[in-house]
Scaffold this motif. Structure first.
Motif, PDB file in Angstrom:
ATOM      1  N   LEU A   2      39.142   7.920 -39.051  1.00 26.49           N
ATOM      2  CA  LEU A   2      38.818   7.430 -40.786  1.00 26.49           C
ATOM      3  C   LEU A   2      39.502   8.073 -41.740  1.00 26.49           C
ATOM      4  CD1 LEU A   2      36.107   6.243 -42.117  1.00 26.49           C
ATOM      5  CD2 LEU A   2      34.724   8.319 -41.888  1.00 26.49           C
ATOM      6  N   LEU A  57      35.246   5.858 -37.990  1.00 28.07           N
ATOM      7  CA  LEU A  57      34.943   4.911 -38.422  1.00 28.07           C
ATOM      8  C   LEU A  57      33.798   3.409 -36.963  1.00 28.07           C
ATOM      9  CD1 LEU A  57      33.874   3.220 -41.597  1.00 28.07           C
ATOM     10  CD2 LEU A  57      35.268   1.670 -41.149  1.00 28.07           C
ATOM     11  N   ARG A  98      29.033   6.163 -40.629  1.00 27.84           N
ATOM     12  CA  ARG A  98      31.072   6.655 -40.556  1.00 27.84           C
ATOM     13  C   ARG A  98      29.925   7.992 -39.333  1.00 27.84           C
ATOM     14  NH1 ARG A  98      33.938   6.612 -44.502  1.00 27.84           N
ATOM     15  NH2 ARG A  98      33.282   5.273 -46.036  1.00 27.84           N
TER      16      ARG A  98
END
Length: 147
Positions: A44, A50, A71
């Motif tokens: 991420l 992610l 997330r």
């Protein structure tokens, strides 16, 4: 299961691709469903992972595509994570340094209680119990790392 597998760094452990098998039971109505698919924990921007889950969910005899995005951000303590919904709202914390973690999340009138357990380097499980005026569910998800 009494013996869990401690994870020093949850983000490092989760990174990669996992096969997913989930059962969903409605304790009030007796219905049962199942999700099969994959989850990818990819890098991420700005740190963290992610979580992108995709597959098929079968409920009451009907199978549909299903996706979910979360997330996983670095937590306050080293090796832990803060889990957020795709839109940034907080979901729960995650600390697998003992191999087991219990988290809660209030959602409108419902309460989600999740138990996370790590079995070994390539297998972990979540059990979510969802209770409230409109829900009485148990969701059990098994993850197996793909090579």
């Amino acid at each position: 299961m009494d013996a869990w597998w401690p994870v020093a760094d949850v983000l490092a452990y989760l990174a990669g691709r996992w096969r997913v098998e989930r059962s969903v039971r409605d304790l009030a109505g007796g219905d049962e469903g199942a999700f099969t698919g994959a989850t990818v924990f990819g890098p991420l921007d700005g740190g963290g992972l992610l979580h992108e889950e995709s597959g098929h969910f079968t409920w009451q005899g009907v199978t549909r595509p299903a996706t979910r995005t979360l997330r996983f951000l670095p937590g306050e303590a080293p090796g832990t994570a803060e889990v957020r919904f795709a839109d940034g709202r907080p979901f729960h914390d995650l600390d697998l340094r003992t191999g087991r973690h219990v988290a809660g999340h209030p959602c409108a009138a419902d309460l989600y209680r999740g138990e996370f357990t790590v079995r070994d380097a390539d297998h972990w499980r979540t059990v979510w119990r969802v209770g409230g005026p409109a829900k009485d569910l148990v969701l059990v998800t098994d993850y197996a790392r793909e090579a």
